[in-house]
Design an enzyme around this catalytic site. Structure first.
Site, PDB file in Angstrom:
ATOM      1  N   HIS A  93       0.825  -1.211   0.000  1.00 27.87           N
ATOM      2  CA  HIS A  93       0.000   0.000   0.000  1.00 27.87           C
ATOM      3  C   HIS A  93       0.856   1.256   0.000  1.00 27.87           C
ATOM      4  O   HIS A  93       2.077   1.216   0.183  1.00 27.87           O
ATOM      5  CB  HIS A  93      -0.949   0.017   1.200  1.00 27.87           C
ATOM      6  CG  HIS A  93      -0.252   0.111   2.532  1.00 27.87           C
ATOM      7  ND1 HIS A  93       0.439  -0.950   3.090  1.00 27.87           N
ATOM      8  CD2 HIS A  93      -0.126   1.145   3.414  1.00 27.87           C
ATOM      9  CE1 HIS A  93       0.958  -0.579   4.258  1.00 27.87           C
ATOM     10  NE2 HIS A  93       0.637   0.684   4.474  1.00 27.87           N
ATOM     11  N   ASP A  95       0.502   4.951   1.997  1.00 24.19           N
ATOM     12  CA  ASP A  95      -0.247   5.645   3.047  1.00 24.19           C
ATOM     13  C   ASP A  95      -1.002   6.848   2.489  1.00 24.19           C
ATOM     14  O   ASP A  95      -0.456   7.647   1.729  1.00 24.19           O
ATOM     15  CB  ASP A  95       0.694   6.134   4.155  1.00 24.19           C
ATOM     16  CG  ASP A  95       1.317   4.995   4.947  1.00 24.19           C
ATOM     17  OD1 ASP A  95       0.770   3.878   4.904  1.00 24.19           O
ATOM     18  OD2 ASP A  95       2.338   5.235   5.613  1.00 24.19           O
ATOM     19  N   HIS A 249       4.810   0.117   0.326  1.00 32.62           N
ATOM     20  CA  HIS A 249       5.477  -0.632   1.383  1.00 32.62           C
ATOM     21  C   HIS A 249       4.528  -1.667   1.958  1.00 32.62           C
ATOM     22  O   HIS A 249       3.315  -1.604   1.765  1.00 32.62           O
ATOM     23  CB  HIS A 249       6.010   0.287   2.490  1.00 32.62           C
ATOM     24  CG  HIS A 249       4.953   1.049   3.229  1.00 32.62           C
ATOM     25  ND1 HIS A 249       4.362   2.190   2.733  1.00 32.62           N
ATOM     26  CD2 HIS A 249       4.359   0.832   4.437  1.00 32.62           C
ATOM     27  CE1 HIS A 249       3.468   2.650   3.588  1.00 32.62           C
ATOM     28  NE2 HIS A 249       3.438   1.839   4.635  1.00 32.62           N
ATOM     29  N   ARG A 264       4.712   6.276  14.634  1.00 33.11           N
ATOM     30  CA  ARG A 264       4.704   6.811  13.271  1.00 33.11           C
ATOM     31  C   ARG A 264       4.163   8.231  13.235  1.00 33.11           C
ATOM     32  O   ARG A 264       3.102   8.521  13.792  1.00 33.11           O
ATOM     33  CB  ARG A 264       3.849   5.936  12.347  1.00 33.11           C
ATOM     34  CG  ARG A 264       4.041   6.272  10.870  1.00 33.11           C
ATOM     35  CD  ARG A 264       3.127   5.458   9.987  1.00 33.11           C
ATOM     36  NE  ARG A 264       1.771   5.992   9.980  1.00 33.11           N
ATOM     37  CZ  ARG A 264       0.764   5.445   9.309  1.00 33.11           C
ATOM     38  NH1 ARG A 264       0.947   4.338   8.620  1.00 33.11           N
ATOM     39  NH2 ARG A 264      -0.437   5.980   9.347  1.00 33.11           N
TER      40      ARG A 264
END
Length: 273
Positions: A93, A95, A249, A264
């Site tokens: 995917h 983000d 990623h 994150r």
């Protein structure tokens, strides 16, 4: 600082850096622009240090669906407990592709790592696009794809382990749909690259469902070739940043029985074209 490329396609690890030092930022930013994925080894930093570093790239994007770090709502918790089976982010995917203005990139800090496994794989969307035939690139250049958060973070995942454990929440906010070119020009490098992904892209406009599915599946299989990949092997303290406009990623879920905790921070981007 010492910068070591990870593969011929993308990625570099950086040794001897200190993200708290503003005098090193220009060199780090240059490495990020060149390699799309950078691994800054051995960063003993606090959540506030993490945020300060991220803000040098731009405003913070507060994630709607991940549990935040206590006392730091701008930092998302990426966690898999030792008794949990599902890891968040196991599919390839990009983000925030479901946002009208997708995020620039994500900055992930390794807090607690398993003794083995838990790596992250990345793919260069620029290298994948350039490896297509000229006729295919010409065909793709005029297409638009639809991306959505609804099927990934919405009510349909309420029975998932991630939702039941509280790692993912706020399903009612999963209402994002966005249109983006199938091929974008990177806003920093000017490099052309694919901008579709298996998790958030739902279909390509103007094609029948069968045509759209066939084209997307062909592109996904093409992008997954190892020649376009790099692999990040984490150690506690590592800080990895990747460019969401230039990469895919996925998290490797191969450490059952061990805990993996990361923080994150995501940085806002610009409209894509």
């Amino acid at each position: 600082m010492e910068i070591r490329p990870l593969t011929g396609a993308l990625g570099a690890e950086i040794l001897g850096a200190d993200v708290r030092d503003p005098n090193q930022f220009d060199a780090i930013q240059t490495a990020f622009a060149e390699h799309a994925v950078i691994v800054l080894r051995g960063q003993d930093i606090s959540p506030d240090d993490h945020l300060t570093f991220a803000r040098r790239f731009g405003p913070i994007n507060v994630n709607r669906f991940f549990k935040p770090v206590d006392g730091h709502p701008e930092i998302a918790t990426v966690l898999k407990e030792k008794d949990q089976k599902e890891a968040v982010g196991e599919g390839w995917h990009t983000d925030h592709s479901y946002d009208q203005i997708p995020a620039l990139g994500s900055i992930l800090h390794a807090i607690e790592m398993p003794p083995f496994g838990g790596d992250t794989l990345f793919v260069s969307m620029g290298a994948a696009y350039e490896a297509l035939s000229g006729k295919m690139r010409g065909f793709l250049d005029g297409l638009t794809a639809i991306h959505s958060s609804r099927h990934v973070f919405g009510a349909t995942i309420s029975d998932s382990e991630a939702a039941k454990s509280g790692r993912l929440f706020n399903a009612e906010a999963a209402t994002q749909d966005a249109r983006h070119p199938v091929v974008i020009t990177h806003p920093l490098s000017g490099r052309r690259g694919l901008y579709v992904n298996p998790v958030f892209t739902t279909h390509i406009e103007g094609l029948s469902p069968d045509e759209s599915d066939a084209l997307l599946q062909m592109l996904y299989a093409h992008c997954m070739q190892p020649e376009f990949q790099c692999r990040v092997r984490w150690q506690a303290g590592d800080l990895t940043m990747w460019d969401n406009r230039a990469t895919w990623h996925k998290a490797i879920n191969d450490y059952h029985g061990y805990r993996r905790l990361m923080h994150r921070v995501t940085v806002e981007g610009v409209a894509l074209s």
